[in-house]
Design an enzyme around this catalytic site. Sequence first.
Site, short mmCIF file in Angstrom:
data_model
loop_
_atom_site.label_atom_id
_atom_site.label_comp_id
_atom_site.label_asym_id
_atom_site.label_seq_id
_atom_site.Cartn_x
_atom_site.Cartn_y
_atom_site.Cartn_z
N ASN A 174 0.05 -0.54 10.38
CA ASN A 174 0.37 -1.66 9.89
C ASN A 174 1.51 -2.70 10.51
O ASN A 174 1.02 -3.83 10.26
CB ASN A 174 0.58 -1.62 8.37
CG ASN A 174 1.72 -0.71 8.00
OD1 ASN A 174 1.98 0.43 8.30
ND2 ASN A 174 3.00 -1.42 7.42
N HIS A 225 -7.35 -5.70 -1.33
CA HIS A 225 -6.62 -7.01 -0.83
C HIS A 225 -6.46 -7.08 0.56
O HIS A 225 -6.19 -8.29 1.01
CB HIS A 225 -5.49 -7.30 -1.69
CG HIS A 225 -4.08 -6.58 -1.17
ND1 HIS A 225 -3.29 -7.04 -0.83
CD2 HIS A 225 -4.07 -5.15 -1.41
CE1 HIS A 225 -2.36 -6.32 -0.33
NE2 HIS A 225 -2.51 -5.07 -0.82
N THR A 271 -8.35 2.83 -18.09
CA THR A 271 -9.65 2.15 -18.50
C THR A 271 -9.64 1.58 -16.87
O THR A 271 -8.93 0.79 -16.42
CB THR A 271 -9.47 1.04 -19.43
OG1 THR A 271 -9.28 1.65 -20.51
CG2 THR A 271 -10.61 0.09 -19.63
N GLN A 307 -5.56 -0.19 6.54
CA GLN A 307 -5.68 -1.50 7.66
C GLN A 307 -6.78 -1.40 8.65
O GLN A 307 -7.14 -2.25 9.17
CB GLN A 307 -4.30 -1.37 8.39
CG GLN A 307 -2.94 -1.84 8.03
CD GLN A 307 -3.00 -3.13 7.45
OE1 GLN A 307 -3.90 -3.98 7.83
NE2 GLN A 307 -2.05 -3.48 6.63
N THR A 315 -1.43 1.94 -2.33
CA THR A 315 -0.37 2.66 -2.55
C THR A 315 -0.81 3.78 -3.57
O THR A 315 -0.27 4.87 -3.36
CB THR A 315 0.95 1.79 -3.12
OG1 THR A 315 1.54 0.93 -2.28
CG2 THR A 315 2.12 2.75 -3.59
N CYS A 334 6.02 -4.95 2.34
CA CYS A 334 6.59 -4.41 1.52
C CYS A 334 8.02 -3.91 1.83
O CYS A 334 8.89 -4.15 1.31
CB CYS A 334 5.97 -2.88 1.11
SG CYS A 334 5.47 -2.21 2.43
N SER A 360 -7.85 -0.39 0.35
CA SER A 360 -6.94 -1.16 -0.53
C SER A 360 -8.12 -2.31 -0.55
O SER A 360 -8.15 -3.16 0.59
CB SER A 360 -5.63 -1.51 -0.24
OG SER A 360 -5.12 -2.45 -0.87
C1 LIG Z 1 -1.27 1.16 6.03
C2 LIG Z 1 -1.00 0.81 4.68
N1 LIG Z 1 -1.14 1.73 3.83
C3 LIG Z 1 -1.05 1.31 2.41
C4 LIG Z 1 -0.66 0.16 1.95
C5 LIG Z 1 -0.40 -0.19 0.61
O1 LIG Z 1 -1.31 -0.83 -0.01
P1 LIG Z 1 -1.51 -1.70 -1.44
O2 LIG Z 1 -0.71 -2.81 -0.87
O3 LIG Z 1 -2.84 -2.05 -1.75
O4 LIG Z 1 -0.63 -0.87 -2.32
C6 LIG Z 1 -0.65 -0.96 3.00
C7 LIG Z 1 -0.09 -2.31 2.78
O5 LIG Z 1 0.44 -2.96 3.29
C8 LIG Z 1 -0.76 -0.51 4.22
O6 LIG Z 1 -0.79 -1.41 5.37
#
Ligand SMILES: Cc1ncc(COP(=O)(O)O)c(C=O)c1O
Length: 380
Positions: A149, A200, A236, A178, A70, A323, A198
Site C-alpha cells: 500500500n 472502499h 447482522t 490494494q 482490517t 492509517c 476491502s
Molecule cells: C494493504 C492493505 N491492507 C489492509 C487495509 C485495511 O483496509 P480497511 O481500511 O478496509 O480496514 C489497507 C488499507 O489501507 C491496505 O492498504
Amino acid sequence: MIYLDNSATTRPYKEVIDSFVKVSTDYFGNPSSLHQLGVQAENLLSKGRKQLADLLGVKPGEVFFTSGGTESNNLAIKGAAIKHRGRGNHIITTEVEHASVRETMNQLKQLGFEITYLPVNSEGRMNIDDLEKAISRDTILVTVMHVNNEVGTIQPVEEVGKFLQKYPRVLFHVDYVQGAGKIPLDLKRHHIDLCSISGHKFHGLKGTGLLYVRDGVQISPLLTGGSQEFTIRSGTENVAGAVAMAKALRLTMEKQRSDSGRLVSMKEQMIQGLMELSDVTIHTPSVHSAPHIINFSIKGFKAEVFVHALEEKGVYVSTTSACSSKKKSTSTTLLAMGVDEGLANSSVRISLSYENRMEEINQALTIIKETVKNLKEVMK
Ligand SMILES: Cc1ncc(COP(=O)(O)O)c(C=O)c1O
C-alpha cells in the site's frame, strides 16, 4: 480539487451510493428474519455474494462479508492461528505488511506464536528462498500481501502459492486490498486459501469488505453470536453495503479491462515529471509494480509540510499509508527496503484511480513543481 489519494480511499461511484440507498430504504429487513422482509434482504445478500464470487472466480459459499480489509486480515490470521494451534505455532509473513497484519502478528506473538518476518529487497519484494529457509514443521500459516500500500510493489504471490503446494497443511493468506480491481489474481490457480478485500478501495463504501475462505479450509470465528455468515462472522449483515460492494467491484473490473493502459500511462507520466525535479528519489519500483501507486521523497523536505502545501493548492496526496499518516512513525516498508530514515520521513504517496484524467496529472505536476520551488525558497 485533484484527488490523488486513492490508496487511502476512493470516492464511491454514484451508482454504488444509489444501490446502497435503494437497498437501505426498500429492503431494510434483517436477513435472518423469517418473514417476507427478511427473505427479501437475504435474497439480496445472496445475490451480492454470488456476483462477488463470480467476479473473483470462486464459489458463493467461499465469500464471507466483513467490515473491511482490517477485519478480513484479523479474521484470516487469528482465525487460522486459533483453529490450527494444535498443529503448530509458527506463522510466516513479510516485513512490509499493512498495519492490520503487522499488529495482528504482534498480538499473536504475545500469545505465544512464533512469527518470522521475511526480508524484502530494495524494491520491497520478498523471495521464495527466504520462505523455503523459514518454513518448518510448526508452520501453520503464510501471509503475504499482494500489492504494498505504500510503494506499490507486487509480491510474488503466485510463486508463494505454487511453492506451498509442497506443504498442504500450511494455509496461505493474501491481503489483496490494494490489488483488487487493478491487477487480476486467480485465487484458485494460485492455491490461495484465504484472501482479504476491502470495498472502499474500489469506489465502494467504507466499512464493507470480504474474506474469501477456500472450501474445506477451517478458521475460528472472531465474532461469535447469531451464527451469521455460516458461523464464521456473527452479526447482522450490512446488506446494503454488501450489495453496493458487488456493484463497485463489477464497475471497477469493467474499467480494469478498458482502462488499465490509461492508468499505467498516467503513472508513467507522473514519474517522468517527478524525475525532472532535483533531489528526488522514486521509491516505487519500475518492475513488479502496481499501476496506481507512486512513492517518492524530495531530500530535505518534511512530508507533512509538502502534503499540506499541496492541499492548499487543491492537490490531495498522502505522507504514507493513511492509517499511519497521523502517527508520526517512519514507514516500516521503506526502512525494510533499506531507505535511510531521513529520506523515508520525506516520503509522499500519490495514488491514482481510473477516475483520474491525464489533464489532472499534468496539472498536479505543475503544482508540485511550483510548490517545490516555493518551499525551497522558504528553506533557503
Ligand atoms: C494493504 C492493505 N491492507 C489492509 C487495509 C485495511 O483496509 P480497511 O481500511 O478496509 O480496514 C489497507 C488499507 O489501507 C491496505 O492498504
